[in-house]
Write a protein that holds these residues in place. Structure first.
Motif, PDB file in Angstrom:
ATOM      1  N   UNK A   1       0.806  -1.280  -0.012  1.00 35.15           N
ATOM      2  CA  UNK A   1       0.189   0.061   0.015  1.00 35.15           C
ATOM      3  C   UNK A   1       0.915   1.094  -0.109  1.00 35.15           C
ATOM      4  N   UNK A   2       2.019   1.383   0.719  1.00 37.32           N
ATOM      5  CA  UNK A   2       2.917   2.473   0.665  1.00 37.32           C
ATOM      6  C   UNK A   2       3.451   2.637  -0.747  1.00 37.32           C
TER       7      UNK A   2
ATOM      8  N   UNK B   1       3.446   5.693  -3.227  1.00 33.01           N
ATOM      9  CA  UNK B   1       4.469   6.444  -3.888  1.00 33.01           C
ATOM     10  C   UNK B   1       4.302   6.472  -5.395  1.00 33.01           C
ATOM     11  N   UNK B   2       3.599   5.595  -6.055  1.00 37.18           N
ATOM     12  CA  UNK B   2       3.440   5.566  -7.582  1.00 37.18           C
ATOM     13  C   UNK B   2       2.337   6.736  -7.845  1.00 37.18           C
ATOM     14  N   UNK B   3       1.547   7.050  -6.952  1.00 38.91           N
ATOM     15  CA  UNK B   3       0.472   8.126  -6.994  1.00 38.91           C
ATOM     16  C   UNK B   3       1.110   9.465  -7.155  1.00 38.91           C
ATOM     17  N   UNK B   4       2.225   9.471  -6.260  1.00 37.04           N
ATOM     18  CA  UNK B   4       3.190  10.720  -6.246  1.00 37.04           C
ATOM     19  C   UNK B   4       3.725  10.964  -7.616  1.00 37.04           C
TER      20      UNK B   4
ATOM     21  N   UNK C   1       9.411   4.063   9.849  1.00 38.11           N
ATOM     22  CA  UNK C   1      10.302   3.487   8.820  1.00 38.11           C
ATOM     23  C   UNK C   1       9.561   3.743   7.330  1.00 38.11           C
ATOM     24  N   UNK C   2       8.473   4.722   7.478  1.00 38.19           N
ATOM     25  CA  UNK C   2       7.915   5.245   6.201  1.00 38.19           C
ATOM     26  C   UNK C   2       7.309   6.749   6.558  1.00 38.19           C
TER      27      UNK C   2
ATOM     28  N   UNK D   1      -2.326   2.555   5.177  1.00 39.22           N
ATOM     29  CA  UNK D   1      -1.245   1.625   5.161  1.00 39.22           C
ATOM     30  C   UNK D   1      -1.124   0.671   6.479  1.00 39.22           C
ATOM     31  N   UNK D   2      -2.023   0.834   7.463  1.00 40.63           N
ATOM     32  CA  UNK D   2      -2.119  -0.026   8.611  1.00 40.63           C
ATOM     33  C   UNK D   2      -2.607  -1.340   8.475  1.00 40.63           C
TER      34      UNK D   2
END
Length: 563
Positions: A281-282, A286-289, A546-547, A558-559
């Motif tokens: 999910x993280x 990032x891909x969305x950014x 860490x993220x 993301x949880x």
């Protein structure tokens, strides 16, 4: 001690700003008062030193005792010996020709000995971090420096009680924390009874007691942590919930009393509950950014080797190179006095570089007039009252296209579209100065939109607004950006940057310190702290895990590991 205080402003007698208010502050106590706009907070503050009802007229009932004196029965100058007030509009408080004289003014009027005044000036300027600017005119200081000067000028009078009405509105994040640290230190020495009116919930944790007002009454009071753990109450009261208790509350993992408040304890609680951040999910975030970055257009603002030196020799901008592309949403950050506003004023020709070059949509600002550059880029000032001047909202919004020769039929269309964009349709005949601060801010935005520039600069668009008004303003800005506007925003409100800006440029001492995607920049907490900045609590907690996650919603998304 306040007993039965009721007040209605002249001309608005049917509306009670405060209603039968009972309120006490013990000697040496540190109290923070919060609540949405219109809750009655400033009315209470202005009643403590007699401004209400002696200068600000209206229907006044009840009693306000300060150190045993009935505030309404004594002059404001006499009450100033007992209680120092830092106004919400702090610039209206400054009038001397230099910083040193501003700090000295109060003690001089109280006939303090010359030697002691000199000693007080030194101590106060050190306390509010203004050493080295003693000879400068207040008008040449940054907004945050002016705010610290207003605080210092009150502290120099050595009042027993200090009341500050939103004292951190124009301060960088560490500056905000600094005000509360100063307050805490003075309070702990037993030298000060302190009452602070504030919108920032993170800062309220420093207080002995938190008082929440709504609709002219006290809705709750108690230990800050106890009240701010009650997420449904803070939502209902119109104050910004603390992010970390809100996140855990919405996961329904524990009782309210167990909710962590701060980043470190939140990260420890996260691990203890066996939660994880899901990598897949993280990566999707990032891909969305990256996909958003691919959507940007050509470069439309370009600064090449830009430096700016003011007549007094202050080098506010030093060899800055910067490019901004179509449809970007860029936040310019930096500590008070870092040069960020000076830099941005070059983008619409308000300032010209001492050296270097700025181009906007291919036009050099040195070779084209402000009028011509203004067709491409609109500037919404921090204080809408510095921008608004017309007698009606229609005339205000119509002004810019009208002076550019817009035909009458099109003018009406532009005004209607601009007011609809800022959710003020139907306000055309209203007096702009009769509107709330949030509404005036939106009128200022509409007056820029009506000229249809491709780029909008917003200087502190949420200053002085409560949480609901901040959200409303920023959702408007997001909508404008998604419809194709390029947005450049100067702000100190870090949760706004985290949740709305695509890119962050950090300016320190006139130079660009950091420049990148918001997520990448907010991952660099040590570098941010070096520039007097700090990310919101939820971002700091995610960094510890860490993220880098930018909101409660991203954190929840993301949880993993929730049973």
């Amino acid at each position: 001690m306040v007993r039965g205080l009721t007040f209605s402003y002249r001309g608005d007698e049917d509306v009670r700003a405060v209603k039968s208010l009972d309120f006490e502050v013990d000697r040496g106590e540190f109290v923070v008062v919060m609540g949405p706009s219109g809750a009655g907070k400033s009315t209470l503050a202005n009643s403590l030193n007699g401004l209400i009802p002696r200068f600000i007229r209206g229907k006044y009932e009840g009693s306000v005792l300060v150190n045993g004196l009935e505030a309404a029965e004594y002059s404001v100058s006499r009450m100033a010996e007992e209680i120092g007030l830092v106004f919400q509009d702090f610039e209206a408080q400054l009038f001397s020709t230099n910083v040193k004289l501003e700090v000295a003014f109060g003690p001089e009027n109280f006939a303090v000995a010359r030697e002691e005044i000199a000693e007080r000036i030194g101590k106060v300027l050190k306390t509010v971090n203004l050493e080295g600017v003693e000879g400068r005119s207040p008008a040449t200081l940054s907004g945050g420096q002016k705010q610290r000067l207003a605080i210092g000028s009150v502290l120099a009078m050595h009042p027993d009680i200090v009341c500050m009405d939103e004292p951190t509105t124009d301060l960088d994040p560490l500056g905000k924390m600094g005000v509360f640290t100063i307050a805490k230190e003075l309070h702990e020495r037993g030298a000060l009874t302190l009452l602070i009116i504030e919108h920032e919930t993170e800062e309220a944790l420093h207080a002995d007691r938190l008082v929440v007002m709504k609709d002219g009454e006290i809705a709750a009071q108690g230990k800050p942590g106890d009240i701010l753990r009650d997420v449904p109450f803070t939502d209902a009261a119109g104050i910004m919930p603390l992010q970390i208790p809100k996140y855990f509350f919405e996961l329904k993992l524990c009782e309210r009393e167990e909710l962590p408040l701060l980043p470190k304890e939140g990260a420890e609680f996260f691990r203890r509950k066996g939660l994880v951040l899901e990598q897949s999910r993280y990566k999707w975030l990032l891909e969305g950014d990256r996909a958003r970055e691919r959507h940007y257009g050509k470069t439309i603002v370009k600064a090449e080797g830009v430096s700016h030196v003011y007549p007094d020799g202050n080098r506010a901008v030093d060899d800055v190179g910067l490019e901004i592309r179509e449809r970007e949403f860029v936040a310019i950050l930096g500590h008070n006095g870092s040069g960020k506003t000076t830099l941005v004023k070059h983008f619409n020709g308000l300032l010209q570089p001492t050296s270097g070059k700025v181009t906007v949509c291919g036009k050099s600002t040195a070779e084209h007039s402000i009028y011509e550059i203004g067709k491409e880029i609109g500037y919404v000032f921090q204080n809408p009252d510095h921008q608004i001047f017309a007698e009606t909202v229609f005339d205000e919004v119509a002004f810019s296209p009208k002076i550019r020769g817009c035909p009458e039929e099109e003018l009406a269309v532009r005004v209607r579209e601009a007011l609809e964009a800022v959710d003020l349709a139907g306000y055309e005949k209203k007096d702009p100065f009769s509107l709330s601060k949030g509404e005036r801010q939106r009128v200022a935005v509409a007056s820029v939109l009506s000229a249809r520039p491709g780029i909008i600069i917003l200087d502190e668009p949420t200053t002085g607004l409560d949480y609901a008004e901040q959200r409303k303003m920023m959702e408007l800005v997001r909508k404008l950006n998604e419809s194709g506007q390029t947005v450049i925003m100067i702000t100190h409100t870090m949760w706004v940057v985290a949740e709305y800006a695509h890119r962050v440029v950090v300016v320190k001492d006139g130079r660009v310190l950091l420049d990148g995607a918001t997520r990448d920049v907010f991952a660099k907490e040590p570098e941010l702290e070096a520039s007097h900045l700090r990310p919101p609590h939820i971002v700091s907690m995610s960094n510890l895990l860490g993220h880098t996650l930018l909101s409660v919603e991203e954190m929840k998304y993301c949880t993993g590991g929730v049973s």
